[in-house]
Design an enzyme around this catalytic site. Sequence first.
Site, PDB file in Angstrom:
ATOM      1  CB  VAL A  41      -0.977   0.013   1.202  1.00  0.00           C
ATOM      2  CG1 VAL A  41      -1.911  -1.183   1.121  1.00  0.00           C
ATOM      3  CG2 VAL A  41      -0.228   0.020   2.532  1.00  0.00           C
ATOM      4  CE  LYS A  48       4.356   1.288   3.189  1.00  0.00           C
ATOM      5  NZ  LYS A  48       4.036   0.178   2.272  1.00  0.00           N
ATOM      6  CG  HIS A  91      12.190  -2.660  -2.459  1.00  0.00           C
ATOM      7  ND1 HIS A  91      13.339  -1.931  -2.645  1.00  0.00           N
ATOM      8  CD2 HIS A  91      11.219  -2.012  -3.149  1.00  0.00           C
ATOM      9  CE1 HIS A  91      13.073  -0.892  -3.414  1.00  0.00           C
ATOM     10  NE2 HIS A  91      11.807  -0.923  -3.738  1.00  0.00           N
TER      11      HIS A  91
END
Length: 362
Positions: A41, A48, A91
């Site tokens: 998000v 978060k 990530h």
Amino acid sequence: LQKRIDRGKMSSDKAADILERIETTTEYDALAGCELVIEAVFENREIKADVTAKTEAVIADDAIFASNTSTLPITGLAEASKRADQFIGIHFFSPVDKMPLVEVIVGEKTNDVAIAQALDYIQQIRKTPIVVNDSRGFYTSRVFGTFTREGMSMLAEGVNPALIENVAKHAGMPVGPLAVTDEVSLELAYHVGKQTMADLGDAYVATAADDVLIKFVEELDRRGKRFGKGFYDYPEGGRKHLWEGLAEHFPRADEQPDADEVKKRLFYAQAIDTARCLEEGVVTHPADADIGSVFGWGFPPYTGGTISYIEMVGLVEFVAEADRLAEAYGDRFSVPDSLRKMAERGDTFYGLAEADEQRSAA
């Protein structure tokens, strides 16, 4: 999937089977059976935290929760979790279907099981992982940010934006710093900067790039490619081109740097901050730094990566040139003490890493 179909690499039926596996929902209960949840998000700590709490309320006790945050420290985000040892950063890089790298970020409390499951998952989706320790921006976003911010700083100084962009591309970067900022959006860079300023307070070191972002987002309402305008204009049916208004808001300096100086500023900014990441223990091996820079944000492969670039130049020459850049443009070009001492001793990053590995084996 459509691109694969168009190129004859996948049948329509196979693509349809994959699409059928995607389930969209607004109900957190649908996550109940998940072994691994990846949150992606908006880059806002409160949002978060809310998603983390609502997800952990329904998933199993042994499930792993991962954040795809690109800048916010994992240890801080894990404070919203009831099981920080099972909280990790995974990530991805945009566009995800093309970018081969995934950066795994280990928080202060992240356990080995979470790391192992993250690596297993990345292997299953056929990506290349690097594992880094927690910090603001981690490794890739942090160092990539020096590239984009240096480009914006030069723009603020009156350097011709076409010179900035063309030198970057001719030097081997996939696109120029202004174009890639448009791609990720000036709005996102602006919000990341605001969050960083709020978190660091008086410790935050402002640069000319901050003023550029504030002007573009708050004053000019030019927020990036997906908004139709940023450093570039994006005419319908035509090719993008640098916005003509740049010259009005950032007048060109009478004296322009040569191409080699622009290249050095862009490359040295990234290489110096990579050396800082190694000194701080964010990255623990020069190979991870090199792999991350080439596969993560497209540092020119012919250099071998940001650390190999320093060694290609030669540590003594690199430090001397960095000192000149620091005097001319600011402390961001100051090399870390560890790099200066390595140059004085005649050491190299890979030489020290090999010596450490030999000692460990013995």
